[in-house]
Design a protein around this motif. Structure first.
Motif, PDB file in Angstrom:
ATOM      1  N   TYR A 153      38.766  39.150  39.599  1.00 60.35           N
ATOM      2  CA  TYR A 153      37.759  39.966  39.984  1.00 60.35           C
ATOM      3  C   TYR A 153      38.454  40.641  41.393  1.00 60.35           C
ATOM      4  O   TYR A 153      38.700  40.344  41.964  1.00 60.35           O
ATOM      5  CB  TYR A 153      36.272  39.289  40.396  1.00 60.35           C
ATOM      6  N   TRP A 154      38.294  42.121  40.268  1.00 57.96           N
ATOM      7  CA  TRP A 154      38.483  42.875  41.618  1.00 57.96           C
ATOM      8  C   TRP A 154      37.866  43.324  42.965  1.00 57.96           C
ATOM      9  O   TRP A 154      38.901  43.557  44.069  1.00 57.96           O
ATOM     10  CB  TRP A 154      37.757  44.684  40.889  1.00 57.96           C
ATOM     11  N   GLU A 155      36.252  42.832  43.040  1.00 57.50           N
ATOM     12  CA  GLU A 155      36.063  42.542  44.495  1.00 57.50           C
ATOM     13  C   GLU A 155      36.476  41.823  45.478  1.00 57.50           C
ATOM     14  O   GLU A 155      36.255  42.218  46.692  1.00 57.50           O
ATOM     15  CB  GLU A 155      34.319  42.846  44.344  1.00 57.50           C
ATOM     16  N   GLU A 156      36.719  41.024  44.520  1.00 53.90           N
ATOM     17  CA  GLU A 156      37.357  39.460  45.529  1.00 53.90           C
ATOM     18  C   GLU A 156      39.322  39.439  45.972  1.00 53.90           C
ATOM     19  O   GLU A 156      40.308  39.319  46.719  1.00 53.90           O
ATOM     20  CB  GLU A 156      37.474  38.201  44.790  1.00 53.90           C
ATOM     21  N   GLN A 157      39.704  41.355  46.104  1.00 53.89           N
ATOM     22  CA  GLN A 157      41.277  40.963  45.701  1.00 53.89           C
ATOM     23  C   GLN A 157      41.122  42.335  47.154  1.00 53.89           C
ATOM     24  O   GLN A 157      40.267  42.920  47.923  1.00 53.89           O
ATOM     25  CB  GLN A 157      41.701  42.316  45.209  1.00 53.89           C
ATOM     26  N   SER A 158      42.289  41.272  48.291  1.00 56.18           N
ATOM     27  CA  SER A 158      42.263  41.814  49.564  1.00 56.18           C
ATOM     28  C   SER A 158      43.192  43.017  49.753  1.00 56.18           C
ATOM     29  O   SER A 158      43.896  43.754  48.469  1.00 56.18           O
ATOM     30  CB  SER A 158      42.510  40.903  51.074  1.00 56.18           C
ATOM     31  N   SER A 159      43.263  44.348  51.051  1.00 57.81           N
ATOM     32  CA  SER A 159      43.718  45.161  51.062  1.00 57.81           C
ATOM     33  C   SER A 159      43.374  45.466  52.319  1.00 57.81           C
ATOM     34  O   SER A 159      42.917  44.844  53.514  1.00 57.81           O
ATOM     35  CB  SER A 159      43.126  46.701  50.705  1.00 57.81           C
ATOM     36  N   GLY A 168      33.239  50.883  43.515  1.00 56.26           N
ATOM     37  CA  GLY A 168      33.065  51.139  41.717  1.00 56.26           C
ATOM     38  C   GLY A 168      33.717  51.988  40.859  1.00 56.26           C
ATOM     39  O   GLY A 168      33.903  52.289  39.505  1.00 56.26           O
ATOM     40  N   ALA A 169      34.944  51.768  41.616  1.00 60.82           N
ATOM     41  CA  ALA A 169      35.914  53.224  40.572  1.00 60.82           C
ATOM     42  C   ALA A 169      37.301  51.911  40.092  1.00 60.82           C
ATOM     43  O   ALA A 169      38.256  51.745  40.833  1.00 60.82           O
ATOM     44  CB  ALA A 169      36.560  53.556  41.222  1.00 60.82           C
ATOM     45  N   VAL A 185      36.641  42.943  36.546  1.00 59.47           N
ATOM     46  CA  VAL A 185      37.897  42.416  36.298  1.00 59.47           C
ATOM     47  C   VAL A 185      39.346  43.444  36.036  1.00 59.47           C
ATOM     48  O   VAL A 185      39.277  44.365  35.002  1.00 59.47           O
ATOM     49  CB  VAL A 185      37.877  41.558  35.936  1.00 59.47           C
ATOM     50  N   LEU A 186      39.999  43.079  36.910  1.00 58.29           N
ATOM     51  CA  LEU A 186      41.650  42.772  36.440  1.00 58.29           C
ATOM     52  C   LEU A 186      41.834  41.632  35.402  1.00 58.29           C
ATOM     53  O   LEU A 186      41.882  40.872  35.314  1.00 58.29           O
ATOM     54  CB  LEU A 186      42.623  42.196  37.311  1.00 58.29           C
ATOM     55  N   VAL A 187      42.326  42.219  33.925  1.00 57.82           N
ATOM     56  CA  VAL A 187      42.623  41.892  33.276  1.00 57.82           C
ATOM     57  C   VAL A 187      44.282  41.207  33.073  1.00 57.82           C
ATOM     58  O   VAL A 187      44.589  42.222  33.101  1.00 57.82           O
ATOM     59  CB  VAL A 187      42.295  41.452  31.568  1.00 57.82           C
ATOM     60  N   PRO A 188      44.892  40.119  32.460  1.00 53.26           N
ATOM     61  CA  PRO A 188      46.597  40.128  32.666  1.00 53.26           C
ATOM     62  C   PRO A 188      47.020  40.440  31.392  1.00 53.26           C
ATOM     63  O   PRO A 188      46.437  41.129  30.288  1.00 53.26           O
ATOM     64  CB  PRO A 188      46.862  38.811  32.302  1.00 53.26           C
TER      65      PRO A 188
END
Length: 211
Positions: A153-159, A168-169, A185-188
């Motif tokens: 999930y994109w929202e679970e990635q950190s920076s 939302g982008a 989501v990021l899909v392989p």
């Protein structure tokens, strides 16, 4: 996955030679022992060393005729586009936010996203060690990122700094419809547009989902 508990008798610092540590070793399953050379401990602490044994990862990916937004989900220094996608029309292109333009390249780096062009549908298998986590230095503006070896999930990635991406982008691309879609989501194997509000470091990780 192998786990080695280490009980410390005294407080202080545990140090190691990063050049002699196996790739895939982590302290507490989060601190990459190839990236840092020490950790602070207290007397009586139990330090857990995790070793993720390298496995061969075979990832099937289908590309459609036309432009495709792709990424490399396996861990290696780089790949030639002619080796990964031999039917693609070289070069690949990545987007440079500093010049706001596309840059041609014959080389694909894991963690980044690229445009590749095919004249007909094709199926490929990308083989290598799974890329479960990576860091990317990203300039302010739009950027094409890749995905780790598992869907996350994109929202679970950190920076660093945190909360630096436009909410939302996250945009994927459908070559069959030649249009973008909003994703969470990021899909392989695929690439995604993101918007960074300022210069930052993306820490993408699926480390807690690994076997």
């Amino acid at each position: 996955l192998l786990i080695f508990p280490l009980i410390t008798e005294n407080g202080g610092r545990i140090e190691w030679d990063v050049d002699r540590v196996w790739k895939g070793c982590f302290v507490g399953d989060t601190l990459d022992m190839k990236a840092v050379s020490s950790v602070e401990v207290n007397a009586g602490d139990t330090v857990y060393i995790y070793y993720h044994h390298p496995v061969v990862f075979e990832f099937p990916i289908h590309l459609s005729a036309g432009w495709n937004l792709v990424s490399i989900p396996v861990d290696a220094d780089s790949f030639l586009i002619s080796d990964v996608f031999p039917d693609a029309f070289p070069p690949a292109f990545y987007y440079d936010p500093l010049s706001a333009s596309y840059i041609p390249t014959p080389v694909l780096f894991p963690g980044k996203g690229y445009w590749v062009l095919l004249f007909e549908d094709a199926d490929y298998v990308i083989t290598g060690e799974p890329l479960y986590n990576f860091e990317l230095e990203i300039g302010a503006g739009w950027y094409i990122v890749g995905a780790p070896a598992q869907t996350v999930y994109w929202e679970e990635q950190s920076s660093i700094p945190p909360d630096i991406f436009l909410p939302g982008a996250l945009y994927g691309f459908m070559p069959e419809a030649t249009s973008y879609y909003i994703s969470d989501v990021l899909v392989p194997g695929y690439g995604y547009w993101i918007m960074a509000l300022e210069n930052c470091i993306l820490n993408a990780s699926a480390i807690y989902n690994t076997p």
